[in-house]
Design a protein around this motif. Structure first.
Motif, PDB file in Angstrom:
ATOM      1  N   GLN A 117       0.831  -1.204   0.000  1.00 17.58           N
ATOM      2  CA  GLN A 117       0.000   0.000   0.000  1.00 17.58           C
ATOM      3  C   GLN A 117       0.867   1.255   0.000  1.00 17.58           C
ATOM      4  O   GLN A 117       0.583   2.217  -0.724  1.00 17.58           O
ATOM      5  CB  GLN A 117      -0.910   0.016   1.232  1.00 17.58           C
ATOM      6  CG  GLN A 117      -1.955  -1.061   1.247  1.00 17.58           C
ATOM      7  CD  GLN A 117      -2.547  -1.262   2.629  1.00 17.58           C
ATOM      8  OE1 GLN A 117      -2.274  -0.523   3.565  1.00 17.58           O
ATOM      9  NE2 GLN A 117      -3.372  -2.290   2.764  1.00 17.58           N
ATOM     10  N   SER A 135       0.958   4.174  -2.741  1.00 13.82           N
ATOM     11  CA  SER A 135       0.505   5.505  -2.317  1.00 13.82           C
ATOM     12  C   SER A 135       1.382   6.616  -2.890  1.00 13.82           C
ATOM     13  O   SER A 135       0.965   7.773  -2.957  1.00 13.82           O
ATOM     14  CB  SER A 135       0.473   5.604  -0.789  1.00 13.82           C
ATOM     15  OG  SER A 135       1.794   5.637  -0.269  1.00 13.82           O
ATOM     16  N   LEU A 138      -3.866   4.947  -5.344  1.00 10.25           N
ATOM     17  CA  LEU A 138      -4.696   4.365  -4.279  1.00 10.25           C
ATOM     18  C   LEU A 138      -6.092   4.977  -4.252  1.00 10.25           C
ATOM     19  O   LEU A 138      -7.071   4.286  -3.957  1.00 10.25           O
ATOM     20  CB  LEU A 138      -4.021   4.514  -2.917  1.00 10.25           C
ATOM     21  CG  LEU A 138      -2.934   3.504  -2.596  1.00 10.25           C
ATOM     22  CD1 LEU A 138      -2.408   3.704  -1.186  1.00 10.25           C
ATOM     23  CD2 LEU A 138      -3.402   2.067  -2.770  1.00 10.25           C
ATOM     24  N   THR A 139      -6.210   6.253  -4.554  1.00  9.59           N
ATOM     25  CA  THR A 139      -7.526   6.900  -4.627  1.00  9.59           C
ATOM     26  C   THR A 139      -8.348   6.290  -5.754  1.00  9.59           C
ATOM     27  O   THR A 139      -9.527   5.967  -5.590  1.00  9.59           O
ATOM     28  CB  THR A 139      -7.374   8.420  -4.840  1.00  9.59           C
ATOM     29  OG1 THR A 139      -6.569   8.953  -3.788  1.00  9.59           O
ATOM     30  CG2 THR A 139      -8.726   9.114  -4.857  1.00  9.59           C
TER      31      THR A 139
END
Length: 198
Positions: free
Chosen positions: A169, A173, A185-186
């Motif tokens: 993650q 990111s 990630l969004t």
């Protein structure tokens, strides 16, 4: 199932429905794991999608994996189940089980998204799968050094690692696929909401 049951590693843990999958009631685990709250949120999110999972079994001996989600009909097992290595260290056990639970929760959505019905929900799921796979391939193309990243192996691992691996993650990111676009990630969060109809 409880943390204590997992740490005792019985040959097989069976359950009747996903409401029995509760692996975070150990105070010792809570105090020793800084990711506890995040893992608990993930578990609560995926529990409704674990309808067909019926067992976790432990295996011994050398394998090229420490955990494996086995869809129904593999090895003549009558229901979807998870296999976990007896040899796993206690501090890796729950994270590995969580990773395999994510496979169990997302398997049907990934592999059986092309149903016969043409409902709006079904179309959204198909779009989400296509977008996730396109994004995964785009990351590999843009950043060749990530080619050995386990979470980019295929769509199953991409989703499982997104939910369960904080290092993966963190790497994602820091990425955007284009200077004017949202962070990866969004974008992934938006696509996952579409996939799970949130």
């Amino acid at each position: 199932i409880t943390n204590v049951e997992l740490l005792n590693r019985p040959p097989v843990i069976t359950f009747n429905n996903s409401s029995e999958v509760v692996i975070y009631n150990s105070e010792k685990y809570y105090k020793s794991n800084p990711n506890y709250q995040a893992e608990l949120r993930i578990l609560n999110f995926i529990k409704p999608h674990l309808k067909n999972l019926r067992a976790i079994s432990f295996f011994s001996g050398e394998k090229d994996y420490v955990g494996l989600f086995m869809p129904k009909a593999y090895e003549n097992f009558p229901e979807n189940h998870i296999k976990i290595s007896y040899s796993l260290e206690d501090n890796s056990l729950v994270g590995t089980v969580l990773h395999e639970l994510i496979h169990a929760a997302t398997y049907d959505a990934i592999h059986f998204h092309k149903a016969n019905n043409n409902s709006e929900l079904q179309k959204r799921k198909e779009e989400a799968i296509f977008e996730l796979e396109t994004l995964r391939k785009r990351i590999l193309k843009l950043i060749p050094k990530y080619s050995d990243e386990y979470g980019l192996t295929d769509l199953d691992e991409f989703i499982a690692e997104l939910f369960s691996n904080t290092e993966f993650q963190l790497k994602l990111s820091k990425l955007t696929t284009h200077k004017t676009e949202k962070p990866i990630l969004t974008k992934i969060a938006i696509i996952l909401k579409k996939l799970f109809n949130i």
